[in-house]
Design a protein around this motif. Structure first.
Motif, PDB file in Angstrom:
ATOM      1  N   ARG A  32       0.839  -1.209   0.000  1.00  0.00           N
ATOM      2  CA  ARG A  32       0.000   0.000   0.000  1.00  0.00           C
ATOM      3  C   ARG A  32       0.875   1.262   0.000  1.00  0.00           C
ATOM      4  NH1 ARG A  32      -1.833  -0.012   5.444  1.00  0.00           N
ATOM      5  NH2 ARG A  32       0.035   1.219   5.782  1.00  0.00           N
ATOM      6  N   ASP A  33       1.845   1.292   0.901  1.00  0.00           N
ATOM      7  CA  ASP A  33       2.668   2.487   1.010  1.00  0.00           C
ATOM      8  C   ASP A  33       3.573   2.665  -0.210  1.00  0.00           C
ATOM      9  OD1 ASP A  33       1.409   2.956   3.390  1.00  0.00           O
ATOM     10  OD2 ASP A  33       3.034   2.224   4.660  1.00  0.00           O
ATOM     11  N   TYR A  34       4.046   1.563  -0.754  1.00  0.00           N
ATOM     12  CA  TYR A  34       4.876   1.624  -1.964  1.00  0.00           C
ATOM     13  C   TYR A  34       4.090   2.286  -3.091  1.00  0.00           C
ATOM     14  CZ  TYR A  34       7.575   0.063  -6.019  1.00  0.00           C
ATOM     15  OH  TYR A  34       8.307   0.031  -7.183  1.00  0.00           O
ATOM     16  N   ARG A 113      -7.812 -10.440   4.582  1.00  0.00           N
ATOM     17  CA  ARG A 113      -7.270  -9.143   5.020  1.00  0.00           C
ATOM     18  C   ARG A 113      -8.377  -8.102   5.144  1.00  0.00           C
ATOM     19  NH1 ARG A 113      -1.644  -9.221   5.085  1.00  0.00           N
ATOM     20  NH2 ARG A 113      -0.971 -11.320   4.529  1.00  0.00           N
ATOM     21  N   ASP A 114      -8.122  -7.052   5.927  1.00  0.00           N
ATOM     22  CA  ASP A 114      -9.214  -6.165   6.315  1.00  0.00           C
ATOM     23  C   ASP A 114      -9.737  -5.228   5.220  1.00  0.00           C
ATOM     24  OD1 ASP A 114      -6.824  -4.757   6.511  1.00  0.00           O
ATOM     25  OD2 ASP A 114      -7.050  -4.244   8.632  1.00  0.00           O
ATOM     26  N   PHE A 115      -8.856  -4.452   4.606  1.00  0.00           N
ATOM     27  CA  PHE A 115      -9.317  -3.438   3.650  1.00  0.00           C
ATOM     28  C   PHE A 115      -8.660  -3.642   2.286  1.00  0.00           C
ATOM     29  CE2 PHE A 115      -9.414  -1.739   7.982  1.00  0.00           C
ATOM     30  CZ  PHE A 115     -10.794  -1.718   8.115  1.00  0.00           C
ATOM     31  N   LEU A 161     -12.288  -0.026  14.194  1.00  0.00           N
ATOM     32  CA  LEU A 161     -11.398   1.056  14.612  1.00  0.00           C
ATOM     33  C   LEU A 161     -10.199   1.179  13.681  1.00  0.00           C
ATOM     34  CD1 LEU A 161     -10.958   1.258  18.453  1.00  0.00           C
ATOM     35  CD2 LEU A 161     -11.728   3.016  16.868  1.00  0.00           C
ATOM     36  N   ARG A 162      -9.788   0.038  13.126  1.00  0.00           N
ATOM     37  CA  ARG A 162      -8.692   0.084  12.151  1.00  0.00           C
ATOM     38  C   ARG A 162      -9.115   0.901  10.934  1.00  0.00           C
ATOM     39  NH1 ARG A 162      -4.287  -3.399  12.135  1.00  0.00           N
ATOM     40  NH2 ARG A 162      -4.481  -3.833   9.917  1.00  0.00           N
ATOM     41  N   ALA A 163     -10.369   0.776  10.523  1.00  0.00           N
ATOM     42  CA  ALA A 163     -10.854   1.569   9.387  1.00  0.00           C
ATOM     43  C   ALA A 163     -10.687   3.057   9.691  1.00  0.00           C
ATOM     44  CB  ALA A 163     -12.326   1.253   9.116  1.00  0.00           C
ATOM     45  N   ALA A 168      -7.582   8.118   9.255  1.00  0.00           N
ATOM     46  CA  ALA A 168      -6.871   9.255   9.859  1.00  0.00           C
ATOM     47  C   ALA A 168      -5.428   9.320   9.359  1.00  0.00           C
ATOM     48  CB  ALA A 168      -6.895   9.144  11.378  1.00  0.00           C
ATOM     49  N   GLN A 169      -4.764   8.163   9.302  1.00  0.00           N
ATOM     50  CA  GLN A 169      -3.359   8.156   8.864  1.00  0.00           C
ATOM     51  C   GLN A 169      -3.212   8.613   7.423  1.00  0.00           C
ATOM     52  OE1 GLN A 169      -2.266   4.062   9.694  1.00  0.00           O
ATOM     53  NE2 GLN A 169      -0.855   4.709  11.289  1.00  0.00           N
ATOM     54  N   LEU A 170      -4.125   8.148   6.570  1.00  0.00           N
ATOM     55  CA  LEU A 170      -3.973   8.403   5.141  1.00  0.00           C
ATOM     56  C   LEU A 170      -4.785   9.611   4.684  1.00  0.00           C
ATOM     57  CD1 LEU A 170      -4.435   4.665   4.042  1.00  0.00           C
ATOM     58  CD2 LEU A 170      -2.262   5.891   4.240  1.00  0.00           C
TER      59      LEU A 170
HETATM   60  P1  ATP Z   1       1.039   0.041   9.592  1.00  0.00           P
HETATM   61  O1  ATP Z   1       1.796   0.879   8.650  1.00  0.00           O
HETATM   62  O2  ATP Z   1       0.276   0.821  10.563  1.00  0.00           O
HETATM   63  O3  ATP Z   1       1.846  -1.073  10.245  1.00  0.00           O
HETATM   64  P2  ATP Z   1      -0.190  -2.142   8.192  1.00  0.00           P
HETATM   65  O4  ATP Z   1      -1.089  -2.188   7.005  1.00  0.00           O
HETATM   66  O5  ATP Z   1       1.148  -2.792   8.065  1.00  0.00           O
HETATM   67  O6  ATP Z   1      -0.077  -0.656   8.642  1.00  0.00           O
HETATM   68  P3  ATP Z   1      -0.647  -3.920  10.376  1.00  0.00           P
HETATM   69  O7  ATP Z   1      -1.543  -3.762  11.535  1.00  0.00           O
HETATM   70  O8  ATP Z   1       0.818  -3.977  10.606  1.00  0.00           O
HETATM   71  O9  ATP Z   1      -1.027  -2.784   9.355  1.00  0.00           O
HETATM   72  O10 ATP Z   1      -1.110  -5.258   9.617  1.00  0.00           O
HETATM   73  C1  ATP Z   1      -0.432  -5.769   8.482  1.00  0.00           C
HETATM   74  C2  ATP Z   1      -1.442  -6.327   7.489  1.00  0.00           C
HETATM   75  O11 ATP Z   1      -2.129  -7.452   8.068  1.00  0.00           O
HETATM   76  C3  ATP Z   1      -2.540  -5.348   7.098  1.00  0.00           C
HETATM   77  O12 ATP Z   1      -2.144  -4.553   6.002  1.00  0.00           O
HETATM   78  C4  ATP Z   1      -3.684  -6.285   6.750  1.00  0.00           C
HETATM   79  O13 ATP Z   1      -3.538  -6.801   5.460  1.00  0.00           O
HETATM   80  C5  ATP Z   1      -3.507  -7.423   7.730  1.00  0.00           C
HETATM   81  N1  ATP Z   1      -4.271  -7.254   8.977  1.00  0.00           N
HETATM   82  C6  ATP Z   1      -3.799  -6.772  10.158  1.00  0.00           C
HETATM   83  N2  ATP Z   1      -4.732  -6.782  11.113  1.00  0.00           N
HETATM   84  C7  ATP Z   1      -5.839  -7.305  10.540  1.00  0.00           C
HETATM   85  C8  ATP Z   1      -7.153  -7.608  11.000  1.00  0.00           C
HETATM   86  N3  ATP Z   1      -7.525  -7.325  12.263  1.00  0.00           N
HETATM   87  N4  ATP Z   1      -8.018  -8.158  10.116  1.00  0.00           N
HETATM   88  C9  ATP Z   1      -7.657  -8.434   8.853  1.00  0.00           C
HETATM   89  N5  ATP Z   1      -6.443  -8.181   8.354  1.00  0.00           N
HETATM   90  C10 ATP Z   1      -5.534  -7.615   9.171  1.00  0.00           C
END
Ligand code: ATP
Ligand code: MG
Length: 396
Positions: A32-34, A113-115, A161-163, A168-170
């Protein structure tokens, strides 16, 4: 984009796994960040290889989360987490799955995965695997659940809450169906451990959009199921700045409660003793700043960051409009005759010896008085002068 050590290590690891006949990709936040033109600190790899298989491919590994399929590969450039493709079993209690199942298909792994923006993968060739429209949501700046939002939030309520945290972050908006699903499932947030909730808010506080996150917390009605009252005087969040320290967010939240018992919230969210101490100091310093103003003793007792944030709150929340600012605070603090008690050339043992008394509560009283006198330039930090002062003030 020039790839840093993490990424170079990750691509090298992918190549080794591929040579051994497995599939391996970069997943999650790093992809995502890339795509947003940023290099994440954490680069995570997902692979079709089972944990034991990963361990046979690399000479140096560490078991960091083997039950969840994660092996840390210690690459000379950087350690990288390698996790076996997995799906998650049933969720009996709206939080962690009851079990995880290792699978051989990337598609299955991305589906859990979540989003959408977090559910993309990048192959060793840099080709993006995007099965849920993550790239288009990234350009539209939208947070959208993968699959049916309601069931995804019902599986794991923290995702709601992650949503908000990612929005907020993005600086992204939460897509409508996803938003509605949060409203529908809001109550389930009460099943989530408070320390996991804290982690998300810590990230909200240091984001640029804490005020938007608070608005979402209110609009989704999550606010009704969170401890404390995140809606209290919520309009003030638009002025809040964390200066990179998440604890400032907790201090501001408690300040807005306008309730002496609100510090209890820090216990509810399992804040550390260090965090609790910091928040209490900020609130005290704020209190003095907005009533009597600070004396030399306050400049002495509080650390610079505490004074700075208390002053910031005073300006924004209390509309204190004198011209005290950070550089003035630093100047006043630097101008103190002593910066800490350890700079005083006399210690408790000297006082005991000069008095001929036993140690006791009197000692703290005398030392405090001595500090006051030195700070207000009534007493010079000099052994003989302090001794004369002491014997004169506290005759035997
Ligand atoms: P950050 O930059 O804040 O670390 P991130 O996307 O890496 O953001 P993480 O919480 O480290 O977020 O989780 C890594 C990945 O694992 C997420 O991008 C997502 O694909 C998956 N993930 C993490 N937590 C969940 C969850 N509760 N439900 C579904 N997928 C999740
Ligand atoms: Mg991460």
């Amino acid at each position: 984009m020039k790839l840093d050590k993490n990424w170079q290590a990750a691509f090298d690891i992918i190549q080794s796994l591929e040579r051994a006949g497995y599939e391996a990709v970069i997943v999650g936040g790093a992809v995502r960040d890339y795509l947003r033109g940023q290099l994440a600190n954490d680069v995570d790899i997902a692979t079709s290889a089972l944990p034991e298989e990963v361990k046979t491919v690399f000479s140096r590994t560490a078991d960091v989360g083997i039950a969840h399929g994660t092996v840390l590969v210690i690459h000379p450039l950087s350690p990288v987490e390698v996790t076996t493709y997995r799906t998650e079993g049933t969720y009996a209690d709206h939080r962690r799955p009851d079990e995880v199942h290792f699978v051989r298909s990337l598609e299955e792994d991305l589906k859990r995965r979540d989003f959408t923006i977090n559910a993309m993968a990048m192959r060793g060739s840099k080709k993006i695997v995007d099965l849920y429209g993550g790239q288009s949501d990234l350009s539209a700046e939208i947070i959208r659940a993968v699959g049916n939002a309601t069931s995804r939030f019902s599986e794991d309520a923290l995702r709601m809450l992650r949503a908000i945290r990612f929005s907020a972050q993005l600086g992204f908006a939460i897509e409508e169906e996803t938003f509605k699903a949060i409203r529908k499932q809001a109550l389930d947030i009460s099943f989530i451990a408070k320390e996991r909730i804290k982690v998300e808010f810590d990230k909200v506080w240091i984001s640029k959009n804490a005020h938007k996150a608070i608005r979402y917390v209110i609009e989704t009605s999550l606010v009704e199921y969170l401890p404390g009252d995140f809606s209290k005087q919520a309009e003030h969040w638009s002025t809040f700045e964390s200066f990179g320290n998440p604890v400032n967010g907790w201090a501001f939240l408690i300040l807005l409660q306008q309730d002496e018992n609100a510090v209890q919230l820090l216990n509810t969210f399992n804040c550390s003793n260090k965090e609790k101490k910091y928040v209490k100091q900020v609130l005290q310093a704020y209190q003095t700043r907005t009533t009597t103003g600070w004396t030399v003793k306050d400049y002495f007792e509080y650390d610079l960051p505490v004074l700075e944030i208390a002053n910031d709150f005073a300006k924004k929340f209390h509309h204190s409009n004198d011209d005290l600012n950070s550089s003035e605070i630093a100047r006043k603090k630097n101008a103190l005759v002593i910066q800490s008690r350890s700079e005083i050339v006399v210690n408790g043992r000297d006082l005991i010896e000069w008095s001929g008394e036993k140690s006791g509560p009197w000692l703290k009283i005398v030392i405090d008085k001595m500090v006051d006198e030195i700070l207000s330039n009534n007493l010079v930090n000099d052994r003989q002068q302090i001794k004369d002062w002491f014997l004169n003030e506290y005759p035997r």
